[in-house]
Design an enzyme around this catalytic site. Structure first.
Site, PDB file in Angstrom:
ATOM      1  N   TYR A  91       0.833  -1.357  -0.094  1.00  0.00           N
ATOM      2  CA  TYR A  91       0.123   0.060   0.081  1.00  0.00           C
ATOM      3  C   TYR A  91       0.769   1.177   0.161  1.00  0.00           C
ATOM      4  CZ  TYR A  91      -4.899  -0.713   0.281  1.00  0.00           C
ATOM      5  OH  TYR A  91      -6.138  -0.943   0.019  1.00  0.00           O
ATOM      6  N   THR A 106      -4.025   5.493 -22.238  1.00  0.00           N
ATOM      7  CA  THR A 106      -3.851   4.266 -21.538  1.00  0.00           C
ATOM      8  C   THR A 106      -2.444   3.874 -22.107  1.00  0.00           C
ATOM      9  OG1 THR A 106      -5.131   3.461 -23.452  1.00  0.00           O
ATOM     10  CG2 THR A 106      -6.197   3.756 -21.411  1.00  0.00           C
ATOM     11  N   ASP A 129      -6.704  13.250 -25.542  1.00  0.00           N
ATOM     12  CA  ASP A 129      -6.946  11.863 -25.024  1.00  0.00           C
ATOM     13  C   ASP A 129      -6.182  10.954 -26.220  1.00  0.00           C
ATOM     14  OD1 ASP A 129      -7.559   9.226 -24.596  1.00  0.00           O
ATOM     15  OD2 ASP A 129      -9.515   9.763 -23.971  1.00  0.00           O
ATOM     16  N   LYS A 177      -2.418   0.078 -25.075  1.00  0.00           N
ATOM     17  CA  LYS A 177      -3.026  -0.359 -26.424  1.00  0.00           C
ATOM     18  C   LYS A 177      -1.720  -0.092 -27.364  1.00  0.00           C
ATOM     19  CE  LYS A 177      -7.618   1.718 -25.767  1.00  0.00           C
ATOM     20  NZ  LYS A 177      -7.606   2.371 -24.330  1.00  0.00           N
ATOM     21  N   ARG A 187      -2.197  -3.003 -18.428  1.00  0.00           N
ATOM     22  CA  ARG A 187      -3.301  -1.912 -18.345  1.00  0.00           C
ATOM     23  C   ARG A 187      -3.216  -0.823 -17.451  1.00  0.00           C
ATOM     24  NH1 ARG A 187      -6.528  -5.110 -21.366  1.00  0.00           N
ATOM     25  NH2 ARG A 187      -7.902  -3.629 -21.384  1.00  0.00           N
ATOM     26  N   GLU A 204      -0.439   4.971  -0.578  1.00  0.00           N
ATOM     27  CA  GLU A 204      -1.439   6.157  -0.882  1.00  0.00           C
ATOM     28  C   GLU A 204      -0.399   7.268  -0.718  1.00  0.00           C
ATOM     29  OE1 GLU A 204      -2.967   3.624   0.737  1.00  0.00           O
ATOM     30  OE2 GLU A 204      -5.230   4.019   0.673  1.00  0.00           O
TER      31      GLU A 204
HETATM   32  N1  DSN Z   1     -12.327  -0.272 -25.236  1.00  0.00           N
HETATM   33  C1  DSN Z   1     -11.540   0.628 -25.417  1.00  0.00           C
HETATM   34  C2  DSN Z   1     -11.120   0.662 -27.074  1.00  0.00           C
HETATM   35  O1  DSN Z   1     -11.624  -0.558 -27.616  1.00  0.00           O
HETATM   36  O2  DSN Z   1     -11.223   1.647 -27.799  1.00  0.00           O
HETATM   37  C3  DSN Z   1     -11.677   2.065 -25.136  1.00  0.00           C
HETATM   38  O3  DSN Z   1     -11.796   2.246 -23.713  1.00  0.00           O
END
Ligand code: DSN
Length: 406
Positions: free
Chosen positions: A46, A222, A196, A225, A231, A48
């Site tokens: 932990y 994120t 974004d 991707k 993640r 925080e």
């Molecule tokens: N689920 C993602 C996508 O497939 O684009 C976005 O959050």
């Protein structure tokens, strides 16, 4: 691992992932090193707070790993640490976006973003997202003729509405964004500009897609991707916004950060700095272009006439299919895609007119232009019912053995 039931499921998922052609635009395969860090002992701790200011003892090593992730993140995108900071704790893309909104915009105030059915994202004020419960939204979109963003229309709309924050970003838009133009619009409205770049983060890092950093106040992404990490999410902010944004993440929206993911993000950021990753990102874009062109040659309508990133939208409705039918049919042949709305879709979101296809995952497995041609043959044959799905599935199982998972 001795827990037999879950182990069996892990092995089954490994076999599933290895045996299919994965064209989900938002997925990828991480390296063994990223997986090792993600499954590491950091999960036990932990912490925080932030490096040097924790609410628990025993965080000297966690501090090091979080600082390392921050340094690597700023370096990867070429940012001056005197001007930019980064928060590495948000658990994923939706919370990252919500934290930025809550840091910078009062409840009930107006924000602007690309409409979900025209390429935007749920967390950009969709009526079914909590983001629309706490803030008002005005949505901009694409031109009916070109299916690309209509910047004159966006300017006219937003200069009338005066949003407090403008989101430039997407989850299913196959074209480049003009971040400079968005900056001009934001300045005319006196709004913050938030980019974004969840989908294209890896492409931006490799200079294979325009960077929003010269223009935006905040950039969210994120890490799982095109960036090919675990993640997680990163929030980059101009230094003057640091306190507000960090407070919105913790204590505002989250408790203990997931330190095992922070460690894995640090690994992925080092990998993304390598020449091999640059090559990978360029190949991802080149593969998408080839796949779109091959499908067009076979008379499939590609929304906006093509792609300049890692994804494309195929309008399957013109061939008498729904997106859901197409998704199912392809899955039965071992090709994984997701159904997706197309601009001005006459069909409902659960069963829209399109499918979204992306090349980040197949490119990680080593596929190139020739392989995209082969995939186009399979896509076309299965969707037109000229090829038997079971036969294609067996062919794919043989074909894909040349491209092992990392
Ligand atoms: N689920 C993602 C996508 O497939 O684009 C976005 O959050």
């Amino acid at each position: 691992m001795n827990e037999k039931v879950v182990l069996k499921l892990i092995r089954a998922e490994e076999r599933r992932q290895a045996g299919v052609i994965n064209l989900i635009a938002s997925e990828n395969y991480v390296s063994r090193a990223v997986r090792a860090a993600s499954g590491s002992i950091f999960t036990n701790k932990y912490s925080e707070g932030y490096p040097g200011k924790r609410y628990y003892a025993g965080n000297e090593i966690v501090d090091e790993v979080e600082r390392l992730a921050q340094e690597r993140a700023l370096k990867l995108f070429g940012l001056n640490p005197k001007k930019w900071g980064v928060n590495v704790q948000a658990l994923s893309g939706v919370p990252a976006n919500v934290f930025v909104y809550s840091a910078l915009v009062k409840n009930g105030d107006l924000m602007a973003a690309q409409a979900l059915d025209q390429g935007g994202h749920l967390s950009h004020g969709s009526p079914v997202s909590l983001t629309s419960r706490f803030w008002k939204w005005v949505h901009y979109g694409v031109s009916k003729e070109t299916e690309t963003l209509d910047y004159d229309g966006i300017t006219a709309l937003l200069e009338k509405e005066f949003p407090k924050l403008i989101v430039a970003g997407f989850s299913s838009y196959p074209r480049r964004l003009d971040f400079k133009r968005f900056r001009t619009i934001a300045d005319a409205c006196g709004a913050y500009l938030m980019a974004d770049i969840a989908h294209v983060a890896g492409l931006v890092a490799a200079r294979a897609y325009p960077s929003p950093f010269p223009y935006a106040d905040v950039v969210t992404m994120t890490t799982h991707k095109t960036l090919r990490g675990p993640r997680g999410a990163l929030i980059f902010f101009k230094k003057e916004l640091e306190e507000k944004i960090n407070k919105a993440v913790f204590p505002g929206g989250q408790g203990g950060p997931h330190n095992h993911q922070t460690a894995a993000i640090a690994v992925a950021l080092a990998e993304a700095k390598s020449p091999a990753f640059k090559k990978y990102a360029r190949q991802t874009v080149a593969n998408a272009r080839v796949l779109a062109q091959e499908l067009q040659k076979k008379r499939w309508r590609i929304v906006s006439g093509g792609t300049d990133n890692h994804l494309m939208l195929v309008d399957v409705s013109r061939e008498g299919l729904s997106g859901k039918d197409a998704e199912k049919l392809l899955e039965s042949a071992g090709i994984i895609v997701n159904r997706n709305a197309i601009p001005f879709d006459a069909r409902p979101p659960y069963n829209p007119s399109g499918i979204r296809i992306g090349t980040p995952a197949v490119t990680t497995r080593g596929m190139k232009g020739g392989d995209m041609k082969r995939i186009a043959e399979w896509l076309d044959g299965v969707l037109r019912r000229a090829l038997e799905p079971a036969v294609v599935k067996a062919e794919i199982r043989r074909f894909i053995k040349k491209f092992p998972l990392p």
